[in-house]
Design a protein around this motif. Structure first.
Motif, PDB file in Angstrom:
ATOM      1  N   PRO A  88       0.806  -1.218   0.000  1.00  0.00           N
ATOM      2  CA  PRO A  88       0.000   0.000   0.000  1.00  0.00           C
ATOM      3  C   PRO A  88       0.843   1.274   0.000  1.00  0.00           C
ATOM      4  N   VAL A  89       0.366   2.275  -0.713  1.00  0.00           N
ATOM      5  CA  VAL A  89       1.080   3.541  -0.794  1.00  0.00           C
ATOM      6  C   VAL A  89       0.061   4.667  -1.031  1.00  0.00           C
ATOM      7  N   ALA A  90       0.365   5.851  -0.451  1.00  0.00           N
ATOM      8  CA  ALA A  90      -0.549   6.985  -0.623  1.00  0.00           C
ATOM      9  C   ALA A  90      -0.327   7.636  -1.984  1.00  0.00           C
ATOM     10  N   VAL A  91      -1.443   8.057  -2.598  1.00  0.00           N
ATOM     11  CA  VAL A  91      -1.376   8.815  -3.849  1.00  0.00           C
ATOM     12  C   VAL A  91      -2.062  10.151  -3.557  1.00  0.00           C
ATOM     13  N   VAL A 128     -11.343  -3.575  -5.865  1.00  0.00           N
ATOM     14  CA  VAL A 128     -11.654  -3.343  -7.288  1.00  0.00           C
ATOM     15  C   VAL A 128     -10.747  -4.214  -8.157  1.00  0.00           C
ATOM     16  N   PRO A 129     -11.186  -4.540  -9.377  1.00  0.00           N
ATOM     17  CA  PRO A 129     -10.276  -5.241 -10.290  1.00  0.00           C
ATOM     18  C   PRO A 129      -9.007  -4.394 -10.460  1.00  0.00           C
ATOM     19  N   LYS A 130      -7.846  -5.056 -10.503  1.00  0.00           N
ATOM     20  CA  LYS A 130      -6.566  -4.338 -10.472  1.00  0.00           C
ATOM     21  C   LYS A 130      -6.460  -3.258 -11.551  1.00  0.00           C
ATOM     22  N   GLU A 131      -7.039  -3.547 -12.735  1.00  0.00           N
ATOM     23  CA  GLU A 131      -6.884  -2.577 -13.827  1.00  0.00           C
ATOM     24  C   GLU A 131      -7.581  -1.249 -13.525  1.00  0.00           C
ATOM     25  N   PHE A 132      -8.439  -1.226 -12.492  1.00  0.00           N
ATOM     26  CA  PHE A 132      -9.132   0.013 -12.147  1.00  0.00           C
ATOM     27  C   PHE A 132      -8.571   0.703 -10.904  1.00  0.00           C
ATOM     28  N   ASP A 137      -3.533  -0.260  -2.748  1.00  0.00           N
ATOM     29  CA  ASP A 137      -2.779  -1.483  -2.428  1.00  0.00           C
ATOM     30  C   ASP A 137      -2.991  -2.489  -3.551  1.00  0.00           C
ATOM     31  N   GLU A 138      -1.993  -2.582  -4.419  1.00  0.00           N
ATOM     32  CA  GLU A 138      -2.126  -3.496  -5.558  1.00  0.00           C
ATOM     33  C   GLU A 138      -1.714  -4.918  -5.208  1.00  0.00           C
ATOM     34  N   THR A 139      -1.373  -5.141  -3.935  1.00  0.00           N
ATOM     35  CA  THR A 139      -0.967  -6.500  -3.546  1.00  0.00           C
ATOM     36  C   THR A 139      -2.114  -7.245  -2.860  1.00  0.00           C
ATOM     37  N   TYR A 140      -3.322  -6.678  -2.908  1.00  0.00           N
ATOM     38  CA  TYR A 140      -4.450  -7.295  -2.188  1.00  0.00           C
ATOM     39  C   TYR A 140      -4.688  -8.739  -2.648  1.00  0.00           C
ATOM     40  N   ALA A 182      -7.246  -5.019  -6.392  1.00  0.00           N
ATOM     41  CA  ALA A 182      -6.513  -4.032  -5.604  1.00  0.00           C
ATOM     42  C   ALA A 182      -7.475  -3.417  -4.594  1.00  0.00           C
ATOM     43  N   LEU A 183      -6.892  -2.865  -3.509  1.00  0.00           N
ATOM     44  CA  LEU A 183      -7.700  -2.098  -2.565  1.00  0.00           C
ATOM     45  C   LEU A 183      -7.510  -0.622  -2.883  1.00  0.00           C
ATOM     46  N   VAL A 184      -8.628   0.110  -2.890  1.00  0.00           N
ATOM     47  CA  VAL A 184      -8.552   1.562  -3.041  1.00  0.00           C
ATOM     48  C   VAL A 184      -9.227   2.168  -1.815  1.00  0.00           C
TER      49      VAL A 184
END
Lengths: 254, 382
Positions: free
Chosen positions: A27-30, A147-151, A87-90, A95-97
């Motif tokens: 996870p990382v902040a954007v 959400v699906p990773k691509e989103f 978090d794209e490692t969910y 991914a978690l947004v």
């Protein structure tokens, strides 16, 4: 463009996106803050010093993604609601947004909502993973969506209604609607195979490629049995439709 | 969960739910059906789902006729909120040898005696019914317009729902682990969810019937045999009736929703309960189909699957009580036609359990007929 519509363009975003390698680590902040205004609570909120000190209080925040651990404290502290944690490692495909959300009612964990993009356009269906609303959030609750990773870099808000309605067709081969599946679950058909056999969902040419997941999601939502703990149906040959004539081999190349 | 039942039926396929429905309808209280998976998850839900009156023995003809007439009325009689999807498109059974033709003529005599509306057809007449068949491969055919096809999941569901309304309890995902006996009598059934005291146990376990017999200490002359089926994508209506050949070992029909379902027997199928799919079947099925009905080579296969026949030495069911163990009843060994006999099984088993005269004769179908050398051979099976 941003000044007129309030919607960040690809160009705006290009400057603030964390590198792919960092996203792959967790996870990382954007921080999608594009306007110079006198505001610095993100800097004061971050206990790890990942958001650099402001020389001028009008500066836009700069984040050191290697120091950020995606804790999400900054999300509720941003008065502009412009910070998200991704978090794209969910999971392999999801991914978690984490989104700041100041509307009522709040969604319930485990329910499905309609994920929206920066313009408010519906993007996909997403499941509510967690809703944080303690004193620490100070009335800016944080909702995390699966959400699906691509989103992961598209979804930035949501509307509380399910993306799917009872009329949504979820088995396209057999034209079975979500409403029909929900009705069967209510009647006591509680596994993918039971629903498949009584309704034909998943029996068509694609053999359940789309509806299998969706039906299992519905069973999980209705019964609380997680998708991973549900009984799968059997995978049988052929992997994709094949003509009877082609199985003969020989000269027939139709 | 320790409890008591008047009767416990092992197996949630067509036989089990039809027996339970009939017992409850006749007034028996506290009937429990045990099913280790979900309803119709075994042989019933895996079968080709064709039903026919065209058999070679009077016994099978009358069981089949009774059942088909029951299927015709089932939606109303069982007050089903769905549809069992009974389509009576007929069965076209073709002969390819002279010997077979002689047998067919004998079969027709038996069928006509019982009022079954089957008829003899020349190859040319047969081709009028299925225009794309290669009629040079056959010598004659028989056709019965009352035969057909229905949805096995929904038919089982219809019986199960009707049985539940009459008070039957159906326990799915419940496995039988033991059968308790005392002084030569049934006293209860042990399951993975608790013990049920009962004086009556019915073995309607399809491919697992031999195993249930073993749990009761009764050796049954049965074995499971894998049979395979494939299904194609749905296409526009092409074929009304089932196409079937015993000598060429094939049955093939178009379901009401448009897909073709086809299967064939194979002497080399395993007898150990294996229900995996084999490539050999797919190839052989394609070969036979394309030869007999060339047009169908363009159809796309979407899936193949397998299920178990519960085979008996004479390819006929085992019905009724067992003299070594009071309270133990058999409804198994159908050898591939258990689904289509479902309604008849339901009524005769309920009657025999309640000590009533049976609607159809079952005294020749007891387990001990083999020891007496009184097998009842059926000539017409795939």
């Amino acid at each position: 463009m941003l000044e007129k519509t309030g919607i960040a363009t690809e160009q705006d975003l290009a400057g603030i996106m964390p590198p792919k390698e960092r996203l792959a680590q967790g996870p990382v902040a954007v921080i999608e803050c594009f306007q110079r205004i006198p505001c610095n609570p993100c800097y004061t909120a971050c206990k790890r010093g990942a958001i650099q000190e402001f020389e001028d209080i009008n500066d836009r925040p700069v984040i050191d993604v290697d120091k950020c651990n995606g804790c999400g404290i900054c999300i509720s502290n941003c008065p502009g609601l412009s910070i998200f944690v991704i978090d794209e490692t969910y999971s392999d495909t999801e991914a978690l947004v984490k989104i700041p959300y100041e509307f009522l009612p709040l969604p319930e964990e485990g329910t499905f909502i309609t994920a929206l993009d920066r313009e408010g356009k519906a993007v996909c269906r997403a499941k509510v993973h967690k809703v944080l609303n303690s004193k620490a959030q100070d009335k800016t609750p944080v909702v995390s969506l699966i959400v699906p990773k691509e989103f992961s870099m598209v979804v930035r808000c949501f509307s509380i209604d399910d993306f799917y309605s009872d009329n949504t067709i979820i088995c396209r081969c057999e034209e079975i609607t979500l409403g029909q599946v929900r009705e069967l679950i209510r009647k006591g058909y509680r596994s993918l195979d039971e629903i498949k056999r009584i309704s034909r969902a998943g029996m068509g040419p694609c053999q359940g490629r789309t509806c299998r997941q969706l039906i299992m999601q519905e069973i999980a939502a209705a019964t609380g049995v997680k998708m991973g703990e549900q009984r799968m149906s059997t995978f049988r040959p052929p992997a994709k439709p094949i003509k009877l004539g082609a199985l003969l081999g020989g000269d027939d190349h139709e | 969960m320790n409890r008591t039942a008047s009767a416990v039926i092992i197996g949630g396929g067509i036989s089990g739910v039809a027996i339970a429905y009939n017992l409850a309808k006749k007034g028996m209280k506290d009937v429990i059906v045990l099913e280790k998976g979900y309803l119709a998850s075994g042989s019933t839900g895996r079968c080709g789902a064709g039903v026919r009156m065209q058999w070679g023995t009077e016994l099978n003809c009358s069981f089949a006729k009774y059942s088909i007439e029951a299927f015709e009325r089932a939606n109303e009689e069982l007050e089903y909120d769905g549809d069992i999807e009974f389509k009576q498109g007929g069965y076209l059974i073709v002969a390819s040898t002279e010997k077979e033709e002689i047998q067919f003529k004998k079969n027709l005599e038996v069928q006509h005696r019982l009022g079954i509306p089957s008829k003899f057809l020349t190859p040319k007449e047969a081709k009028e019914i299925i225009p794309y068949m290669d009629e040079s491969k056959i010598t004659c055919a028989t056709f019965c317009p009352k035969d057909g096809h229905l949805n096995p999941f929904k038919t089982t569901d219809a019986y199960a729902q009707a049985a539940r309304r009459l008070g039957v309890e159906i326990m799915t995902y419940t496995t039988v682990t033991g059968i308790k006996t005392e002084n030569g009598k049934i006293s209860g059934v042990q399951t993975d969810k608790g013990f049920i005291s009962t004086p009556i146990v019915v073995n309607a376990a399809g491919g697992y019937s031999k195993h249930i017999g073993e749990l009761a200490g009764i050796d049954l002359p049965l074995y499971p045999e894998r049979h395979q089926i494939l299904v194609t994508e749905p296409v526009a209506p092409l074929q009304g009736p089932m196409y079937m050949s015993f000598s060429m070992n094939i049955y093939l029909q178009q379901c009401p929703e448009g897909s073709f379902i086809m299967g064939r027997g194979d002497a080399d199928e395993p007898h150990d309960g294996n229900i995996n799919s084999s490539w050999h079947f797919m190839e052989e099925m394609a070969k036979t189909t394309c030869e007999l009905l060339p047009l169908l080579k363009k159809l796309n296969v979407v899936r193949q699957w397998a299920g178990l026949y519960c085979m008996s030495p004479d390819r006929q069911p085992l019905y009724g009580s067992v003299k070594e163990l009071e309270g133990f009843y058999l409804a198994c060994g159908y050898s591939g036609h258990g689904f289509m006999f479902g309604p008849a099984t339901g009524i005769v088993m309920a009657e025999t359990i309640l000590g009533q005269p049976t609607t159809l004769p079952i005294h020749t179908l007891d387990k001990d007929r083999f020891a007496r050398g009184e097998e009842v051979w059926e000539p017409s099976v795939v």
